[in-house]
Design a protein around this motif. Structure first.
Motif, PDB file in Angstrom:
ATOM      1  N   ALA A 154       0.885  -1.372  -0.132  1.00 10.13           N
ATOM      2  CA  ALA A 154      -0.111  -0.067  -0.034  1.00 10.13           C
ATOM      3  C   ALA A 154       0.989   1.311  -0.198  1.00 10.13           C
ATOM      4  O   ALA A 154       1.762   1.459   0.951  1.00 10.13           O
ATOM      5  CB  ALA A 154      -0.744  -0.009   1.123  1.00 10.13           C
ATOM      6  N   GLU A 155       0.727   1.946  -0.956  1.00 12.09           N
ATOM      7  CA  GLU A 155       1.850   3.182  -1.291  1.00 12.09           C
ATOM      8  C   GLU A 155       0.782   4.502  -1.539  1.00 12.09           C
ATOM      9  O   GLU A 155      -0.028   4.444  -2.391  1.00 12.09           O
ATOM     10  CB  GLU A 155       2.470   2.974  -2.530  1.00 12.09           C
ATOM     11  N   LEU A 156       1.045   5.325  -0.936  1.00 11.96           N
ATOM     12  CA  LEU A 156       0.136   6.605  -0.965  1.00 11.96           C
ATOM     13  C   LEU A 156       1.425   7.849  -0.904  1.00 11.96           C
ATOM     14  O   LEU A 156       2.084   8.063   0.069  1.00 11.96           O
ATOM     15  CB  LEU A 156      -0.708   7.060   0.310  1.00 11.96           C
ATOM     16  N   VAL A 157       1.590   8.453  -2.046  1.00 12.52           N
ATOM     17  CA  VAL A 157       2.491   9.638  -2.123  1.00 12.52           C
ATOM     18  C   VAL A 157       1.883  11.090  -2.738  1.00 12.52           C
ATOM     19  O   VAL A 157       1.098  11.052  -3.627  1.00 12.52           O
ATOM     20  CB  VAL A 157       3.544   9.224  -2.982  1.00 12.52           C
ATOM     21  N   PHE A 158       2.044  12.131  -2.129  1.00 14.29           N
ATOM     22  CA  PHE A 158       1.582  13.544  -2.371  1.00 14.29           C
ATOM     23  C   PHE A 158       2.885  14.110  -2.842  1.00 14.29           C
ATOM     24  O   PHE A 158       3.722  14.299  -2.315  1.00 14.29           O
ATOM     25  CB  PHE A 158       0.938  14.194  -1.329  1.00 14.29           C
ATOM     26  N   VAL A 159       2.679  14.564  -4.012  1.00 14.45           N
ATOM     27  CA  VAL A 159       3.973  15.139  -4.674  1.00 14.45           C
ATOM     28  C   VAL A 159       3.444  16.382  -5.746  1.00 14.45           C
ATOM     29  O   VAL A 159       2.271  16.471  -6.496  1.00 14.45           O
ATOM     30  CB  VAL A 159       4.764  14.231  -5.626  1.00 14.45           C
ATOM     31  N   ASN A 160       4.280  17.436  -5.738  1.00 13.48           N
ATOM     32  CA  ASN A 160       3.917  18.569  -6.462  1.00 13.48           C
ATOM     33  C   ASN A 160       4.500  18.069  -7.895  1.00 13.48           C
ATOM     34  O   ASN A 160       5.513  17.619  -8.070  1.00 13.48           O
ATOM     35  CB  ASN A 160       4.610  19.799  -6.016  1.00 13.48           C
ATOM     36  N   GLY A 161       3.768  18.385  -8.667  1.00 14.76           N
ATOM     37  CA  GLY A 161       3.927  17.834 -10.114  1.00 14.76           C
ATOM     38  C   GLY A 161       5.260  18.492 -10.961  1.00 14.76           C
ATOM     39  O   GLY A 161       5.760  17.642 -11.842  1.00 14.76           O
ATOM     40  N   GLU A 162       5.740  19.469 -10.399  1.00 14.12           N
ATOM     41  CA  GLU A 162       6.917  20.199 -10.981  1.00 14.12           C
ATOM     42  C   GLU A 162       8.327  19.240 -10.497  1.00 14.12           C
ATOM     43  O   GLU A 162       9.345  19.430 -10.980  1.00 14.12           O
ATOM     44  CB  GLU A 162       7.235  21.429 -10.608  1.00 14.12           C
ATOM     45  N   THR A 163       8.196  18.345  -9.638  1.00 10.34           N
ATOM     46  CA  THR A 163       9.132  17.654  -9.074  1.00 10.34           C
ATOM     47  C   THR A 163       9.017  16.216  -9.909  1.00 10.34           C
ATOM     48  O   THR A 163       8.036  15.602 -10.017  1.00 10.34           O
ATOM     49  CB  THR A 163       8.995  17.230  -7.694  1.00 10.34           C
ATOM     50  N   PRO A 164      10.156  16.077 -10.475  1.00 16.17           N
ATOM     51  CA  PRO A 164      10.031  14.798 -11.391  1.00 16.17           C
ATOM     52  C   PRO A 164       9.644  13.450 -10.635  1.00 16.17           C
ATOM     53  O   PRO A 164      10.231  13.198  -9.680  1.00 16.17           O
ATOM     54  CB  PRO A 164      11.518  14.551 -12.002  1.00 16.17           C
ATOM     55  N   HIS A 165       8.817  12.605 -11.199  1.00  9.58           N
ATOM     56  CA  HIS A 165       8.183  11.476 -10.421  1.00  9.58           C
ATOM     57  C   HIS A 165       7.831  10.220 -11.532  1.00  9.58           C
ATOM     58  O   HIS A 165       7.281  10.761 -12.805  1.00  9.58           O
ATOM     59  CB  HIS A 165       7.121  12.150  -9.615  1.00  9.58           C
ATOM     60  N   ALA A 166       7.664   9.118 -11.089  1.00 10.19           N
ATOM     61  CA  ALA A 166       7.413   8.184 -11.739  1.00 10.19           C
ATOM     62  C   ALA A 166       7.289   6.794 -10.892  1.00 10.19           C
ATOM     63  O   ALA A 166       7.990   6.919  -9.983  1.00 10.19           O
ATOM     64  CB  ALA A 166       8.167   7.910 -12.844  1.00 10.19           C
ATOM     65  N   TRP A 167       6.665   5.790 -11.364  1.00 10.02           N
ATOM     66  CA  TRP A 167       6.776   4.551 -10.542  1.00 10.02           C
ATOM     67  C   TRP A 167       6.938   3.530 -11.726  1.00 10.02           C
ATOM     68  O   TRP A 167       6.746   3.709 -13.043  1.00 10.02           O
ATOM     69  CB  TRP A 167       5.306   4.304  -9.811  1.00 10.02           C
ATOM     70  N   PHE A 168       7.784   2.557 -11.434  1.00  4.76           N
ATOM     71  CA  PHE A 168       8.255   1.502 -12.344  1.00  4.76           C
ATOM     72  C   PHE A 168       8.065   0.261 -11.637  1.00  4.76           C
ATOM     73  O   PHE A 168       8.342  -0.469 -10.606  1.00  4.76           O
ATOM     74  CB  PHE A 168       9.891   1.782 -12.719  1.00  4.76           C
TER      75      PHE A 168
END
Length: 294
Positions: free
Chosen positions: A63-77
């Motif tokens: 169970a993963e929950l992340v809140f991120v500002n979209g201007e910070t590079p992000h992804a799941w692989f």
């Protein structure tokens, strides 16, 4: 060739309060990316997959929950995930959905802090993820309904998250824009000084003098502002610059370490591995392999 990160154009329009997606899949197939919206991402049944938020990389649980500002590079692989039924719910909204004037009200102090932390990416506990999962599903089901209820449900989720005490900030201070992270002009001055001088040896006294504080008072100030002592804060700032150079330059690891104020390679490697969970050469390889050319 300079490497860039994919810039996503989300379907959110100026007339929308938010957009929400819910999907079941067997793999993560979207590249490392940015967008202007803030994003809350819930992943269930994805144990073994990896997340990249800014210059943070980690393996996720069930169970993963992340809140991120979209201007910070992000992804799941997908990486080590073997599940064929990964469940993902993604909620995105514009930064001005709740404007600064409202966020500065006393009753929204906790929410303002959460929004500021989102530039580094905020990881919540699995317990919190499971707690808000039903609410996110309801928001998705009501997404096309009229009236204010879907928006009120979103605000209720963020009210819960803003008071979640067990949460972890992911990316380093200097991988994001510190001016958006600063809670006072004094802290902004301190960060600016350390970022200008990170390549040389600077002392607690040097930094304290920039804001006219005694060393004792400054130690308390930096601990309260960042949750870390001065030495750890300076090391994190230096590691932010190290990470950026590992990704964006062809300099050797030793050259980068010395350029960023680390004069002892054994100490540098120890600190980097403790903070990042891997040695710098592996960080460089993994991160670059998750980028795309555009």
């Amino acid at each position: 060739m300079a490497m860039k990160i994919f810039c996503e154009n989300t379907p959110l329009t100026d007339n929308d309060c938010f957009v929400i997606f819910s999907r079941e899949k067997s793999c993560f197939d979207f590249p490392l990316h940015t967008h202007k919206e803030l994003e809350l991402n819930l992943v269930l049944n994805g144990a073994g997959a990896s997340r990249v938020i800014g210059n943070h990389m980690g393996t996720i649980g069930d169970a993963e929950l992340v809140f991120v500002n979209g201007e910070t590079p992000h992804a799941w692989f997908t990486d080590g995930c073997r599940s064929q039924r990964i469940q993902e719910v993604t909620l995105q909204f514009a930064p001005d959905l709740i404007d600064d004037k409202l966020l500065n009200r006393n009753s929204l102090t906790a929410l303002k802090r959460l929004f500021e932390e989102s530039r580094r990416g905020v990881l919540f506990t699995e317990q919190t993820a499971l707690e808000v999962a039903p609410a996110l599903r309801r928001i998705y089901e009501r997404g096309s309904a009229g009236g204010m209820q879907p928006l009120l449900d979103v605000l209720a989720v963020f009210n819960t998250l803003s008071f979640a005490s067990e949460r972890k900030l992911l990316s380093d201070l200097t991988f994001v824009q510190e001016k958006d992270m600063s809670y006072s002009q004094r802290l902004e001055t301190v960060f600016a000084y350390m970022n200008r001088n990170f390549s040389r040896q600077i002392s607690l006294r040097d930094v304290a003098e920039t804001v006219n504080m005694s060393e004792v008072s400054f130690s308390r100030f930096i601990k309260k502002a960042t949750g870390q002592n001065f030495i750890d804060t300076l090391a994190e700032i230096r590691l932010g610059h190290v990470s950026r150079m590992l990704i964006d330059t062809d300099m050797t690891i030793a050259e980068i370490a010395f350029c960023c104020g680390f004069n002892n390679m054994a100490n540098f490697n120890r600190i980097f591995k403790r903070k990042k969970g891997m040695p710098p050469h592996r960080f460089r390889t993994l991160y670059i392999n998750k980028k795309i050319y555009v």
